[in-house]
Design a protein around this motif. Sequence first.
Motif, PDB file in Angstrom:
ATOM      1  N   GLU A   1       0.857  -1.179   0.000  1.00 49.26           N
ATOM      2  CA  GLU A   1       0.000   0.000   0.000  1.00 49.26           C
ATOM      3  C   GLU A   1       0.895   1.231   0.000  1.00 49.26           C
ATOM      4  O   GLU A   1       1.985   1.216   0.591  1.00 49.26           O
ATOM      5  CB  GLU A   1      -0.910   0.001   1.236  1.00 49.26           C
ATOM      6  N   THR A   2       0.449   2.284  -0.657  1.00 50.08           N
ATOM      7  CA  THR A   2       1.218   3.527  -0.661  1.00 50.08           C
ATOM      8  C   THR A   2       0.819   4.390   0.535  1.00 50.08           C
ATOM      9  O   THR A   2      -0.171   4.126   1.220  1.00 50.08           O
ATOM     10  CB  THR A   2       0.987   4.336  -1.950  1.00 50.08           C
ATOM     11  N   ALA A   3       1.586   5.442   0.735  1.00 50.35           N
ATOM     12  CA  ALA A   3       1.269   6.381   1.814  1.00 50.35           C
ATOM     13  C   ALA A   3      -0.078   7.047   1.590  1.00 50.35           C
ATOM     14  O   ALA A   3      -0.699   7.546   2.537  1.00 50.35           O
ATOM     15  CB  ALA A   3       2.375   7.434   1.917  1.00 50.35           C
ATOM     16  N   ALA A   4      -0.554   7.045   0.337  1.00 49.73           N
ATOM     17  CA  ALA A   4      -1.864   7.620   0.022  1.00 49.73           C
ATOM     18  C   ALA A   4      -2.986   6.596   0.165  1.00 49.73           C
ATOM     19  O   ALA A   4      -4.147   6.888  -0.165  1.00 49.73           O
ATOM     20  CB  ALA A   4      -1.850   8.179  -1.403  1.00 49.73           C
ATOM     21  N   GLY A   5      -2.663   5.382   0.636  1.00 48.68           N
ATOM     22  CA  GLY A   5      -3.688   4.359   0.841  1.00 48.68           C
ATOM     23  C   GLY A   5      -4.074   3.609  -0.413  1.00 48.68           C
ATOM     24  O   GLY A   5      -5.150   3.002  -0.469  1.00 48.68           O
ATOM     25  N   VAL A   6      -3.217   3.606  -1.434  1.00 45.01           N
ATOM     26  CA  VAL A   6      -3.518   2.941  -2.699  1.00 45.01           C
ATOM     27  C   VAL A   6      -2.884   1.557  -2.716  1.00 45.01           C
ATOM     28  O   VAL A   6      -1.681   1.414  -2.458  1.00 45.01           O
ATOM     29  CB  VAL A   6      -3.004   3.758  -3.903  1.00 45.01           C
ATOM     30  N   ASP A   7      -3.674   0.521  -3.004  1.00 41.93           N
ATOM     31  CA  ASP A   7      -3.144  -0.797  -3.331  1.00 41.93           C
ATOM     32  C   ASP A   7      -3.518  -1.081  -4.785  1.00 41.93           C
ATOM     33  O   ASP A   7      -4.074  -0.222  -5.476  1.00 41.93           O
ATOM     34  CB  ASP A   7      -3.653  -1.877  -2.373  1.00 41.93           C
TER      35      ASP A   7
END
Length: 413
Positions: free
Chosen positions: A311-317
Motif C-alpha cells: 500500500e502507498t502512503a496515500a492508501g492505494v493498493d
Amino acid sequence: MERAGPALDPTVPVLLVKVGRYPQAHSPVGVARSFGRLGVPVHAMVEDRFTPTALSRYLTRPLVAPTDGREPPERLVALIRAAARSVGRRSVAVATDDEAAVLLAEHAEELAAELLLPPVPPKLPRMLADKGELSGICLANDVPTPRALAPRDRGELLAAARDWGYPVVLKNVGSFSRLSRPAVAATTVVHDERELLAACPQAVVASVLVQEYLPAEHAEDWFTHLCCGPGGEPLVVFTGVKLRSWPPGAGITTRARAVPNPELAELAARLCRQIGYSGVADLDWRLDRRDGRYKLVDFNPRTGAQFRLFETAAGVDVVRALHLSLTGREVPRGGQLARQFGVGQVDLMSAAVTAWHERRPPRGLRPHRGTERAWLCRDDPAPALAEAVRFGGTPVLRVARRALSAASRPRPR
C-alpha cells in the motif's frame, strides 16, 4: 485503525470473479476488506455461503456460483454475466484466479455492458498464464527467465532434464489445464530421473512444463505487484521479498516483506509497457546471485494472494488503483509503506517445517508492527474463524506430515 484511503467512487460496485474451487483463498477476503473499508459495495462469486469470503463483514453479498473450471467456456461466461447482472449496476471486475482473468479478457466485448474491464489485449492473459508461452514472451522482450520447455513427449522431457541437470521444476503449463487435467498437484521439484518418470507418465506430458531449477542457496524470491493503465503504463508498482512459503521452498507465500527495489520495479514496468498489459498483475521473480539477474518465474494476470502486503502512503493498493483508473479518477502518487504479510497457521507450519529441517528454533514468528494478516483482523474476525473451523485440524496435520516427510530428504545442491 485503518488509514483513510483514496477517494473511490462508492456508486460503482466491485464484483469478485472466480473460476474453480478454492474456498480457502485469502486474496478475495483482502479485496473485500480493501474496498469495503472505503465504502465501496463488494459482491463475490463464492462456492457456498460459509466460505471465509462470504462471511466477511465487508462483503455486500455473496453470489453462490460453484465451478470446477472444467465447464465449457460459454457456461462459465454465462455464470459471470448472471453474477454481474444480479449486482444491478455496472461493476469493476476483479479476477482472483488466472482462469477468470482469461475469460474476462477474451469475452470483454460481450461483458462490457455489465462490467468495467481494463483494455488488455484479449489473448494476452492466456499467453502470460501459460508457462510455455511466458518463456517465449520473456525471450522476445529481453527479460531474464529460467530455461523452460513444454515437451511434446517423454523423450523431450528427459532430454531437457539431462541437459540442464537435476533437480528440475515441474509445473502445470496452462491456466485451464491445471484444473481439467493437472500434470502435478502444484509446483514440484524432482531430484532425479526416477522421480521425474514417476511424476510424469506419458498421459500428462502434454500438460506439464519443465523448468530449470535455480538453487535456493544461490537465489532470493521476489515479486512485483502492479496495476497498469491503457497501453501498459504502470499506475502503481510494488516490490517485495518472500520470506517463507507453503510448502517450504515451492508454494504460496506465507510470510513476506515489502522492500523497495527500483531495478526490479523498472524491469516489471518495462515488460508491461512492451507487451501492452493493462490491469492488475502479480509477477514472481528469482534473483540468481550467480549472475546477479532477476529472472521471471511466473506472470499471474490477476490479483495476487499477498497483494495486501502493499500500500502507498496515500492508501492505494493495486485493486484500488484499478477502480480509480476504470472510473476515470486519478491515482494518487506515493511511495510504498514498510509492511509485512503473514498467513496465520500456514506460516507457523512453514516456520516449523523449515526449522525441523535445518535443526534450529523457528525464526521470524514475533509479530512486527505494520504486519498485514491474511485472516485475523480486529474489524473483520469472521473469515479467520471460518478458515480455522473449515480448514484447520486433521487436513492441516495431514499436509504437515507430508511436508515433514519431504523436508527430511537432503536439499539439492
